[in-house]
Each structure stands twice: as C-alpha cells, then as structure tokens.
Scaffold this active site. Structure first.
Site, mmCIF file in Angstrom:
data_model
loop_
_atom_site.group_PDB
_atom_site.id
_atom_site.type_symbol
_atom_site.label_atom_id
_atom_site.label_comp_id
_atom_site.label_asym_id
_atom_site.label_seq_id
_atom_site.Cartn_x
_atom_site.Cartn_y
_atom_site.Cartn_z
ATOM 1 C CB CYS A 383 -0.974 -0.039 1.182
ATOM 2 S SG CYS A 383 -2.348 1.132 1.017
ATOM 3 C CG HIS A 520 -3.687 -3.757 2.848
ATOM 4 N ND1 HIS A 520 -2.741 -3.358 3.769
ATOM 5 C CD2 HIS A 520 -4.227 -2.618 2.342
ATOM 6 C CE1 HIS A 520 -2.715 -2.038 3.832
ATOM 7 N NE2 HIS A 520 -3.604 -1.561 2.967
ATOM 8 C CD GLU A 522 -1.558 -6.619 5.003
ATOM 9 O OE1 GLU A 522 -1.721 -5.474 5.452
ATOM 10 O OE2 GLU A 522 -1.120 -6.842 3.859
#
Length: 552
Positions: A383, A520, A522
């Site tokens: 990001c 993102h 994750e």
C-alpha cells in the site's frame, strides 16, 4: 437451526477473547460443524476505520469492503468461513439504525428506549450476521462481546444476549466467560477473587456462564479450579485453564485437551464427529522445528504497538511455516532512520514497508527503500510502501526530484501519487471522491480482481490474475507511468476498468527481488496455506542471506 455461543470477558481487557473464540470455532469446525463468528464492539464509532492504530490496533478489511476489528482477522485465520460486514457491528451502527427507524416512523410514536428497542436491534443484527455466513446456515454462531463485564457501554449487548438466550430456549445458547486469574509474586500464589467478582457481575444481570476460561501466566492448579467452581457455581470440569503460550496456534489443542468442545456440544445438544486437530499439530511442529532463519526489518511509524500490523506479522509467520524458515521481525521506527541514517538496516536479510497514513516518518521510509534498492536487499512494499517505492524511484532513478504524493504535499508539481477520484467497487458501481469527502468509509475498500502482466515476477508468484483486498484513497498517477517505465520500473498488474496500477516491480537485471503492491495481501493469508507473495518474499530473504554468507 443455528445455535449460539456468547463469549464475554471480565476483570481486564486484552485477555484474548478473540483468540479463544476463534480457537473454539476451529475445534468445532474440525468436528464437522459449520461455524461462523461475530464481534460486537461497544464503542460509538460506526467502524474503526478512522480510529488511531495506537488506540485500536489494526483495521481488518473483509472481502466485501468492511473496515472491522482485528479479531475478524483471527477468525478468518482459524476457520474456513470468510467474514463479511455483517460479522462485526458497533454501538454506533446500532444507534444509527434505530434512529433512522425512529425518523421513518417505524416505532409508531413509541418512546424509543435502550430496552426494548436497542436490545432488539442488537439481536436482529446478531441473527442477520449469522444468517449471512459464507458457509451457508451455520450450526453454531460464536458471538464475541467486546469490552469487559461491568463496563456501562457493554450492558446493552449483554442484556440483548440474555434476552436472546431466553427467547431461543434451552440448549440453543450458552455462555463462555473469559476472566483473569492473576499471579501475585509477593504472595507467591494465584488469586481467584477477581474471577469470582467478575462472575458475580454477570449473574447480577441474569447471565449464568456455562464455562469459565481462566487466563493466567501458568496452568491453574486443581485446588484453585475447585475454589473457582464453588464460588462461581460453574462445574469443575467447565473451569478451563488458559495459560500463556508461545504461539496462538497451540490454543485449539489446549482447549480441546480440557474438553471445551465436548462441554459446548453437550450444552447445545450437538453430536458431531470427534475433533481432528492434526492440522494444528502439524503447524506447531513446523513452527518449532525450522530449518533456516532470516531477519526481516519492518519499517513503520506504529512499531511501538505491533497490534497495528497484526495480520502482516501473522502472514510472515505463515510464510515461515511453509518455507521451513524462522522469521525474526525487527521493528524499525522510520523517524529514527530520518535522524540516524540507514545503518540499522545493514544486517537485515530483507526490508518491508507496510501500509500507513500521513506525512510523519515518510522520508525515513523512503531512505530505507533507497537502501534496499541500491544494496540489492529484497524489498516488499505494501500500500503506502508501494507508493513510497515509486516516489523513491521517481526521485533517484528517473530524476523527478520533487516527486511526492499529494497526501504529503498537496502543492507538489510532480504528483507521482495522487488521490483516486473515481473507481468501480466490487459490485461494479462507480465510486467518486474529492479532497472534501468525509474520511470515514470513503476509501477504495474490499476485494478486487485484476490481470497480471505476462512474463513478470508477479506472474511467477500469483499466476494470471490477482484477487486481493484494498484500503486506500491514493494511487500511482498514470501520467508519470511512461517516465517510470522508461527508467526500468515495471507496472506488473492493473485494474481492468480504471487502469489503476496495482503492482510494481524492478526487473531482475536491476534487483533480485523488489516488489510493491497497492493492496493488502496479509488479509488473505492463513496458516493452512500461507500466501504466495509472502512465501516468495521469505525465500528471497533466505537467498540473500545465503548469498551474503557465501561472499563472506
């Protein structure tokens, strides 16, 4: 019909209700039950999207674009059911909904009160959240009630849970209470009185817990469990010890060994197959016996509160499991780099710059990125980390010395990163934004799919396309992309509709592993499968360490 397990907390916050609820869900899922989880947050904010990471920790983004509590990340990592907006709601959302109904005249002139209107709305939200589960109609919905028993803001949620349990009838709902049993070093013993008082508080409002999860820094002796059982009116076998563990992935086995799932199934009159926790045992085995070791530096400005990067830390742990590599994470304050230079990075095997907001600390992050690029150290930017990598490349390689983001310098003449003014959401609707738009709920959010450029490192990692979750309002400016590409930078993925850059990388002729992503990743990593991007990143860190060792 869906049955409910309400998880409450007592004495102090941050005991790990989310981990306990997720672990119970994992055990029940291993027994063949369809399970979902909900988180009820008693704060008045509509969502955590505009809350400081120092106060709230990470904001977890769901597939459908909801900004939610970080516990939903734990839920997705522990079970296969995906979370949605309906799986997390706040006091702010409840009151907002009730006030809208009152303005429409839905209450037909009645005086709108906490009981029954607020509590009825909470129950409706709970049932709606359970019904929207991605696994179909769940057998069990585990409802975590945020806050601590005794707090005034939690009372409407606890009252709603009590009413719901009464309305559903016997064997349709049960209560699990997580509480603290502190060890007093000067006395040399565990103290059960806080737990007794916490249960007493619950009983005062009409809730009788079926199970007590007793948090301590050690296993609670049988004598203390008997005392807790006697004074709390909970059967002794339902007083379960939850001691500190070096990995959260050991908690499902810990709870199962003490019979938590059996007690819950008996209380709810469920007869599923026996639990199979072999996957969790295998994960713990991998975690405890790595073959390699690397050190990755995470350069950010919230490094004193690692809860801000919870999903990212877990994604690196998942990658460590699937690469047989112990990952040591060093948290490096980007403002310290601004003051002291990059010497603190020189022993690292890889560098990661995570997402973030605001100008503070950005020049330190850019200095870290410059070091990683020039020293050929593997770099992953997520990001903001991708945006800053593009800014660094524009300044130091392309020669755009005033390159910046309009987030940090609205008047910069070289707006390499700028506000996205129009894009399509995951349903195909056009979203528009301006500089004067509200901060809350106005970012590009949720899961979006985009194709990957053939022949790139991104294709090696992901395949033909990528489907990841977003949370941002700034984007690489297409106006400068031709100059960036002329300097060697590769835009390896773009959105199909708006042509927004989603991934960037440097060719291997310039750098062995340098990748930035606007999304993102994750948020979609799980211990079961890991994540291809993080696995590739850890492998690159290991290759860098081995190459440096060979040179030495």
């Amino acid at each position: 019909m869906t049955k409910y397990v309400f998880v409450t907390g007592g004495v102090v916050s941050s005991l790990g209700k989310g981990i306990a609820a997720a672990s119970l869900a994992a055990i029940l899922e291993s027994r063949g039950l369809k399970v979902t989880l909900l988180k009820l947050d008693p704060y008045i904010n509509v969502d955590p999207g505009t809350m400081s990471p120092f106060q709230h920790g990470e904001v977890f983004v769901t597939e459908d674009g909801a900004e939610t509590d970080l516990d939903l990340g734990h839920y997705e990592r522990f079970i296969s059911t995906k979370m949605r907006k309906a799986n997390n709601f706040t006091t702010g959302q409840i009151y907002e909904s009730v006030i809208r109904k009152e303005r429409r005249g839905d209450y037909l002139g009645k005086t709108v009160q906490v009981i029954p209107h607020i509590t009825n709305e909470i129950q409706a939200f709970i049932e709606r959240g359970a019904a929207s589960a991605t696994c179909g109609e769940p057998d069990v919905a585990i409802v975590e009630i945020g806050g601590t028993v005794g707090d005034i803001e939690s009372l409407p949620f606890l009252e709603a849970a009590r009413q719901m349990s009464l309305r559903l009838g016997r064997n349709s709902a049960c209560f699990v209470h997580l509480t603290l049993v502190p060890y007093v070093a000067t006395a040399g013993e565990l103290k059960t009185k806080p737990t007794q008082h916490s249960v007493q508080k619950l009983r005062e409002i009409g809730i009788l817990p079926h199970v007590l999860l007793c948090r301590a820094d050690r296993r609670i002796p049988d004598d203390e469990s008997k005392k807790i059982s006697m004074f709390s009116n909970v059967p002794e076998d339902a007083v379960i010890s939850v001691w500190d563990a070096d990995s959260i992935y050991k908690i499902p086995q810990m709870l199962h060994d003490q019979g938590l799932d059996r007690i819950i199934c008996d209380e709810l009159k469920l007869s599923p197959k026996e639990a199979d926790l072999s996957m969790w045992s295998e994960l713990v085995e991998k975690l405890e016996h790595p073959k390699h070791e690397v050190t990755i530096g995470m350069v950010g400005k919230y490094v004193d509160l690692t809860e801000s990067y919870k999903s990212l830390i877990e994604a690196l742990r998942h990658a460590s499991l699937h690469t047989s590599t112990k990952v040591n994470i060093e948290y490096i304050d980007s403002e310290e780099i601004e003051s002291n230079g990059v010497d603190s990075l020189k022993h690292l095997d890889a560098v990661l710059v995570p997402g973030g907001f605001g100008r503070r600390g950005t020049e330190g992050k850019i200095a870290a990125i410059r070091y990683a690029r020039e020293a050929k150290v593997p770099y992953l930017g997520i990001c903001l980390g991708m945006q800053l990598a593009v800014i660094e490349f524009a300044r130091d390689v392309v020669g755009l010395k005033q390159a910046n983001s309009t987030e940090f310098d609205p008047d910069t003449p070289e707006r390499v990163v700028a506000l996205i003014t129009e894009w399509y959401d995951r349903e195909g609707k056009v979203e528009t934004r301006t500089e004067s738009s509200d901060l809350g709920g106005t970012m590009r959010l949720g899961s979006q799919r985009c194709p990957i450029k053939p022949g790139t490192m991104a294709e090696e990692i992901y395949g033909k396309d990528v489907n990841e979750r977003h949370r941002h309002r700034y984007e690489v400016n297409n106006r400068f992309v031709p100059q960036l590409e002329a300097g060697g930078l590769i835009i390896s993925a773009r959105t199909p509709s708006e042509d927004l850059p989603e991934m960037m990388e440097l060719p291997r002729s310039m750098h062995p592993w340098f990748v930035g992503v606007q999304f993102h990743p994750e948020f979609t990593s799980t211990p079961r499968d890991g994540h291809p991007l993080f696995k590739s990143f850890v492998e690159a860190a290991l290759a860098n360490k081995q190459a440096r060792g060979a040179e030495a």
